[in-house]
Design an enzyme around this catalytic site. Structure first.
Site, mmCIF file in Angstrom:
data_model
loop_
_atom_site.group_PDB
_atom_site.id
_atom_site.type_symbol
_atom_site.label_atom_id
_atom_site.label_comp_id
_atom_site.label_asym_id
_atom_site.label_seq_id
_atom_site.Cartn_x
_atom_site.Cartn_y
_atom_site.Cartn_z
ATOM 1 N N TRP A 15 0.766 -1.285 -0.132
ATOM 2 C CA TRP A 15 0.047 0.121 0.189
ATOM 3 C C TRP A 15 0.843 1.324 0.062
ATOM 4 O O TRP A 15 0.427 2.228 -0.595
ATOM 5 C CB TRP A 15 -1.055 0.145 1.217
ATOM 6 N N HIS A 16 2.039 1.338 0.500
ATOM 7 C CA HIS A 16 2.853 2.091 0.603
ATOM 8 C C HIS A 16 3.638 2.587 -0.597
ATOM 9 O O HIS A 16 4.211 3.803 -0.629
ATOM 10 C CB HIS A 16 3.860 2.272 1.753
ATOM 11 N N GLY A 17 3.577 2.046 -1.560
ATOM 12 C CA GLY A 17 4.354 2.242 -2.832
ATOM 13 C C GLY A 17 4.333 1.073 -3.833
ATOM 14 O O GLY A 17 4.460 -0.156 -3.365
#
Length: 471
Positions: free
Chosen positions: A325-327
């Site tokens: 989700w962060h990247g």
């Protein structure tokens, strides 16, 4: 328009004045907030507004459909369509290029033809937060925890409300949309606490986070081979604190600005680096994301109600997906997987020896040190450009190259301040906020002006965007 900029300050003052001038009229105050939120996002990039408008329209129709149909199967189909469409939006803009690159790496050597040209899709700012908040609303309506009777404009404002639209926190419908029809109120005391919260956020971001970032983190991570081993270790620790003060500073500003308009946002951080184990760390860090992953992913997978091997599988699944989700980079999956392994080991230890009711000071100290060490070491993967660069950074940390001359006194001072303000009891902030509120208005004004001048003197010359802006 970053929320630590002078332009944002002017923007908030103007919206604040208009909002409270018409706050007793529902449609007038809604129009002020919706126009302001649309304008705020359009300053970043206007095109994604069309994407968000379509997304809200689809979700709103699906929510209304869930309210009208009685068949549980039909309601489940509608909420599934909402989740799939939102995740599809996220996958298309954020992960399509990662999938293309992965396919090229795996299939091209086997002679399988794969598209070689990048898709070059522009990731809408705040898309990840938008999608998770959108899913939370439709799923909560399906579960009966949120009302489906809100208007389209309330739904749209819920998704675009300017204090949180760029980088969260993830706000549930019960925490924001449910209060749109209530006539807002704001006492002088509440306004004072909100201003104090904003001031704290600005200090966190512009003084501590930005000085650490420009003073040691950026140069060392940019070329670790030029620095000694101890300097790389200091940079890793500094980045750990930079990330916390950067993101918690943004959250403080968002919470404070929302309070100025009569809304209460959830807390997003609770001194995470004082956690005694990795599970407690995730209960303290980015809490709106952690609780979202718990409520909308971990528990639907079975949570703790299944067999122990399945619990470990659930933990790993949540952390890997939470990492991604962060990247759109496999290093985030690696980062999440390491945390998943650490959570699994911690859970197995609890199953084996049980949870101590009152652990002694030595055990607490060891737990805090071990947890913080895991967090710092995994932050290298989080910050590095790629896994190769992370490996080079780890190698430099362990190379034993002497020297620490490149760590300036200002950086040492900011690190000391970062540790101190993170460790002090939360009561200190509460008491400080109360003292600020009790000051006469002219004294408060002078204090804020002096704070602004001090920030200007200590902070980096360039305006540094928020770290989580990229997510």
């Amino acid at each position: 328009m970053l929320s630590h900029s002078l332009q944002y300050l002017v923007f908030v003052i103007a919206v604040f004045a208009l909002y409270w001038a018409v706050h007793r009229q529902y449609w007038a105050r809604m129009a002020v907030l919706l126009v302001a939120s649309t304008y705020f996002y359009a300053v970043f990039t206007p095109f994604p507004l069309l994407i968000f408008l379509v997304g809200v329209t689809v979700d709103h129709l699906l929510v209304k459909g869930m309210a009208r149909v009685r068949s549980q199967g039909a309601r489940k189909a509608l909420v599934t369509l909402s989740v799939v469409s939102n995740l599809g939006l996220l996958a298309g803009f954020k992960y399509l290029e990662l999938l293309r690159q992965t396919a090229v790496s795996l299939l091209a050597p086997l002679g399988v033809e794969v598209r070689t040209e990048p898709f070059s899709l522009l990731l809408p700012v705040g898309l990840s937060f938008y999608v998770f908040q959108a899913i939370s609303y439709t799923v909560d309506v399906y579960r009966g925890k949120a009302s489906a009777e809100h208007s389209f404009f309330e739904h749209l404002l819920y998704m675009l409300f300017f204090p949180r639209v760029v980088s969260g926190p993830i706000v549930r419908a019960s925490e924001l949309m449910a209060h749109f029809r209530e006539v807002p109120s704001l006492t002088a005391e509440q306004g004072g606490h909100a201003l104090f919260r904003i001031a704290v956020g600005l200090v966190k971001k512009l003084v501590i986070a930005d000085v650490l970032g420009s003073g040691i983190v950026d140069p060392v991570f940019g070329a670790p081979e030029k620095y000694a081993s101890a300097e790389c270790i200091v940079a890793a620790v500094a980045y750990t604190f930079e990330l916390y003060y950067d993101f918690s500073g943004y959250s403080d500003i968002a919470i404070g600005v929302a309070a100025l308009f009569g809304f209460k946002f959830p807390e997003n951080f609770n001194r995470p680096y004082l956690a005694k184990n990795i599970g407690e760390f995730w209960n303290r860090w980015h809490m709106s994301l952690s609780t979202w992953l718990r409520d909308y992913l971990y528990r639907p997978l079975g949570g703790n109600r299944v067999s122990k091997p399945r619990v470990l599988f659930n933990l790993m699944t949540v952390m890997v997906l939470g990492g991604l989700w962060h990247g759109a980079d496999w290093r985030f999956a690696v980062w999440g997987a390491v945390h998943g392994v650490a959570l699994g080991i911690s859970r197995c230890w609890e199953w084996w020896v049980g949870k101590p009711e009152s652990p002694g000071i030595p055990r607490v100290a060891v737990g805090m040190l071990a947890t913080f060490t895991i967090v710092v070491l995994t932050r290298v993967v989080f910050r590095a450009a790629d896994m190769t660069h992370a490996g080079e950074f780890y190698a430099r940390m362990m190379a034993g190259v002497p020297g620490i001359a490149n760590v300036s006194p200002l950086v040492w001072g900011m690190l000391a301040a970062a540790v101190f303000f993170h460790a002090v009891p939360m009561k200190l902030y509460t008491v400080s906020s109360e003292l600020f509120v009790r000051m006469p208005v002219p004294v408060r004004a002078v204090a804020l002006v002096l704070l602004g001048l001090g920030i200007r003197h200590l902070s980096a010359v360039e305006t540094r965007p928020y770290v989580y802006l990229q997510f």
